[in-house]
Write an enzyme that holds these catalytic residues in place. Structure first.
Site, short mmCIF file in Angstrom:
data_model
loop_
_atom_site.label_atom_id
_atom_site.label_comp_id
_atom_site.label_asym_id
_atom_site.label_seq_id
_atom_site.Cartn_x
_atom_site.Cartn_y
_atom_site.Cartn_z
N ASP A 15 0.88 -1.16 0.00
CA ASP A 15 0.00 0.00 0.00
C ASP A 15 0.92 1.22 0.00
OD1 ASP A 15 -3.17 0.71 1.65
OD2 ASP A 15 -2.06 1.77 0.09
C1 GLC Z 1 -4.31 4.47 -0.25
C2 GLC Z 1 -5.21 3.25 -0.04
C3 GLC Z 1 -5.14 2.28 -1.17
C4 GLC Z 1 -4.90 3.04 -2.45
C5 GLC Z 1 -3.49 3.60 -2.36
C6 GLC Z 1 -3.16 4.49 -3.58
O1 GLC Z 1 -3.79 4.91 0.95
O2 GLC Z 1 -5.06 2.56 1.19
O3 GLC Z 1 -6.38 1.56 -1.21
O4 GLC Z 1 -5.04 2.21 -3.59
O5 GLC Z 1 -3.25 4.32 -1.16
O6 GLC Z 1 -3.95 5.61 -3.57
#
Ligand code: GLC
Length: 744
Positions: free
Chosen positions: A262
């Site tokens: 993430d």
């Molecule tokens: C965010 C979310 C994830 C998302 C990523 C990119 O914090 O947790 O679901 O795809 O970062 O935006």
């Protein structure tokens, strides 16, 4: 003779020195051959560059070899508008509006795998058209608490329903040569303390509740990438958790895809290298709004990793596994010259958005058949509430979108019924007037200077003068109201809506409440309101989907993908488990919120059944404008082994006046077992459409091997011989017929 010519051709080719196509560029070769060839042509620096971001949402590929960049995009409900290279803010493109599809909770509420395939194919076409290789979705974390801020992005509380709906979504997206990125693996069941929560979960609970959706996505869906969660699990970060990533995902499940972190989930090099992570994105950002700029060379998978290889801390062979997985992802997507071209904002996508939305709407209550609206009887309709006019495609976190358009409920009602009935609108209350998220603006000016008292007085008056009142309430994706990084702080509706609903009910008994939300809310006024509808966030076609159902053009057929609890006292996570857990500092002085999932497998209806509770509305509940009658269930065999398949058949008749769809649900109970097991568990369902008077013999098969429990000590599934009971119903609480069978 042929051989003669062949040898001449070869010789000629050799003489003029025509260079044979390198294997990695040869479409006729297998992906594995192409991956190996590319890998062996890459320098160490190129391997390191390949596995971490070069910008907010892209990784560099291998320019020297002509292997393109790998571009990712949010999110699970639509393709996010472009942001600047290294910013969260908008790039300001004018051609990146998208189709905002219904929330995944709405998709789950259709209980229709065909809708999931249509959804995946459609959103995948939009991601392909925007030349993205990885769509950062679907999210399938289990609905453990109604307070979780991202429940709207996920598919409910039951592992079997999630498994059935995620697989066609994955296949649909990937049919475009775009990879899904199934998230957030695993146990990211709340947003509060999302970077420091440490769920403490026993193996049986993990395997029976929190893993099945992900396992189905990996094995049956063939997902090409997964996203690790921010949270910890047994003390290590989920994004590179050796148990989740190495032992389970890549080990037990034999998965060959790439694990992507993430955004901002990576905190050091050694554990990330060892813990099964393959690609690092978003480091030193909070994943949403801020972070260090252009930090890419100091990423944990950048110079520190290169140095570690050079000084022998890490082996190149270990790095090569990561590189193979990222190359495989690349060859399955952007290097596949035969993948389709996609499409954006097409009529087909608008139709898909509307169809899925219509089929996901759940009619929770309809006393006196108040709905559908009958223009012959109803001449004046009062529409009350901010959610009738507020655009919802903007907001809520990384799933926020720049929709090409959005039809609000009021607009949808006016265009559908405006010629037949008089529609009068009153605001009722002022909730969230921001119309901007992440640099995307709705353009709506929702400000209203009037006092709450004035607004309520106007609503009550408008309601009293009408033949029928439609109150659009619920949440709105602002902070603490269904939004990433913020959990709800209560199950109660915000902005004094409970009092407003009570006042409207007094003013006019012909009241329908249409609740727009992604998570369950308390409905203390339930017995004072004849009709209640759960309408989710439905994207571009929100107003049209809702109006079609309210007007009776579409007969609602959605079923709740999660329990509608009356209060947190009915929720295992709060009654037995801990939420948000208790704070401590780990031995590096970092904050950790230990969160024991003491409720174990008793999540959702499993907890309700065990404790004989009565929720506001049960899991699987959903009414129709017609009625269905169930006959007696029969099983094709009264006994068999766990290797056998059992077919349960039930005659279902439409005994009402209009055509309708019914989701026939099969739950199974292990009558006698050596361990505590739920009263029943969903093991099958079938959605059937029946004309008035029509009867269908609905058959649902279940494998004996799917009826076991997970024995943590043996680390395997166990199906104990004995009597099992099939319970067939129209919801988890509305069982119409049962049949027993024995597993020898
Ligand atoms: C965010 C979310 C994830 C998302 C990523 C990119 O914090 O947790 O679901 O795809 O970062 O935006």
């Amino acid at each position: 003779m042929k051989k003669y010519f062949a040898s001449i051709l070869l010789a000629a080719a050799a003489m003029c020195g025509a260079a044979a196509t390198p294997v990695y560029l040869d479409d006729s070769k297998s992906i594995e051959e192409r991956v190996e060839d590319a890998l062996h042509r890459m320098t160490l620096r190129e391997k390191i560059n390949l596995i971490h971001a070069q910008s907010k949402f892209s990784a560099p590929g291998v320019p020297r070899l002509g292997i393109p960049e790998l571009w990712c995009t949010d999110g699970p409900m639509g393709v996010r508008p472009e942001v600047l290279w290294d910013e969260w803010e908008q790039a300001g493109w004018t051609n990146d509006s998208c189709t905002a599809f219904p929330s995944l909770t709405a998709l789950a509420a259709t209980w229709n795998p065909d809708m999931a395939q249509l959804y995946g194919k459609s959103i995948g076409e939009e991601a392909r058209y925007r030349n993205k290789s990885v769509l950062l979705g679907p999210g399938i974390n289990v609905y453990r608490t109604p307070l979780n801020g991202r429940n709207f992005e996920y598919m409910g509380e039951d592992p079997y329903l999630i498994s059935q709906m995620v697989v066609p979504y994955v296949k649909g997206v990937q049919s475009n040569g775009v990879s899904v990125c199934v998230k957030h693996f695993a146990l990211n069941n709340n947003e509060l303390n999302r970077h420091t929560s440490n769920p403490i979960v026993d193996d049986r609970t993990l395997y029976e509740i929190y893993l099945p959706g992900f396992k189905a996505a990996a094995q049956e869906g063939g997902a090409w990438s997964f996203m690790g969660g921010y949270n910890l699990f047994r003390g290590e970060h989920a994004s590179y958790n050796p148990i989740l990533m190495n032992d389970i995902l890549k080990g037990e499940w034999g998965w060959d895809g790439a694990v992507i972190s993430d955004w901002g989930a990576v905190h050091d090099t050694p554990t990330a290298v060892k813990g099964g992570l393959d690609m690092e994105f978003g480091s030193w950002t909070n994943g949403l709004t801020n972070g260090r700029s252009n930090a890419y060379d100091s990423y944990f998978f950048a110079d520190p990793y290169l140095k570690g290889i050079q000084d022998g801390t890490f082996t190149e062979e270990e790095l090569n596994d990561k590189v193979r997985r990222v190359l495989r992802l690349t060859f399955r997507t952007v290097m596949d010259r035969n993948r389709p071209f996609g499409s954006m904002n097409s009529d087909e996508h608008v139709a898909a958005c509307r169809e899925i939305g219509q089929e996901g709407i759940v009619l929770l209550q309809n006393k006196g058949d108040l709905l559908p609206i009958n223009p012959a009887k109803v001449k004046k309709v009062a529409v009350i509430g901010e959610n009738a006019i507020k655009m919802m495609t903007v907001g809520g976190g990384s799933s926020s979108l720049k929709a090409r358009y959005e039809v609000t409920p009021l607009d949808g009602l006016k265009s559908r019924l405006g010629d037949e009935v008089e529609i009068v609108y009153a605001r009722g209350y002022v909730g969230d007037t921001t119309g901007e998220y992440n640099g995307v603006i709705t353009g709506q000016d929702l400000t209203d200077p009037r006092s709450p008292e004035e607004l309520l007085a106007e609503a009550v008056k408008v309601a009293g003068d009408a033949d029928m009142v439609l109150f659009f309430g619920g949440l709105n994706k602002s902070n603490n109201q269904d939004a990433e990084d913020f959990d709800r702080v209560t199950m109660e509706l915000p902005y004094n809506q409970n009092a407003i609903i009570e006042a409207l009910a007094k003013a006019n008994s012909n009241l329908a409440v249409i609740n727009i939300s992604g998570t369950g809310v308390a409905m203390p006024w339930k017995d004072k309101v004849p009709a209640i509808m759960q309408a989710w966030y439905l994207g571009n076609e929100t107003g049209n989907s809702i109006a079609s159902v309210l007007a009776g053009d579409v007969n609602p057929s959605g079923k709740l993908p999660y329990t509608y609890y009356a209060s947190l006292d009915q929720v295992g996570a709060h009654k037995m488990g801990e939420y948000p857990g208790h704070r401590r500092l780990d031995d590096h002085g970092n904050e950790v919120w230990d969160m024991p999932y003491n409720e174990g497998i008793y999540v959702g209806y499993r907890f309700i059944d065990k404790n004989k509770l009565k929720p506001t509305f049960p899991f699987g509940h959903g009414l129709s404008y017609t009625k269905f009658k169930y006959g007696n269930a029969t099983v094709d065999r009264t006994e068999g082994t766990s290797d056998d398949v059992f077919t349960i058949t039930v005659p279902v008749t439409n005994v009402g006046k209009v055509k309708g769809k019914e989701v026939v649900q099969l739950y199974v109970n292990d009558v006698k077992s050596s361990v505590d097991r739920p009263v029943k568990e969903l093991k099958g369902f079938s959605k059937v459409e029946l004309a008035p008077g029509e009867t269908e013999q609905v058959s649902i098969t279940v494998k004996g091997s799917d009826l076991g429990y997970f024995d943590a000590d043996k680390h395997q599934w166990v199906v104990e011989p004995g009597v099992f009971e099939a319970l067939v119903g129209s919801s988890s609480a509305d069982i119409h017929t049962k049949a027993k069978f024995t597993i020898k």
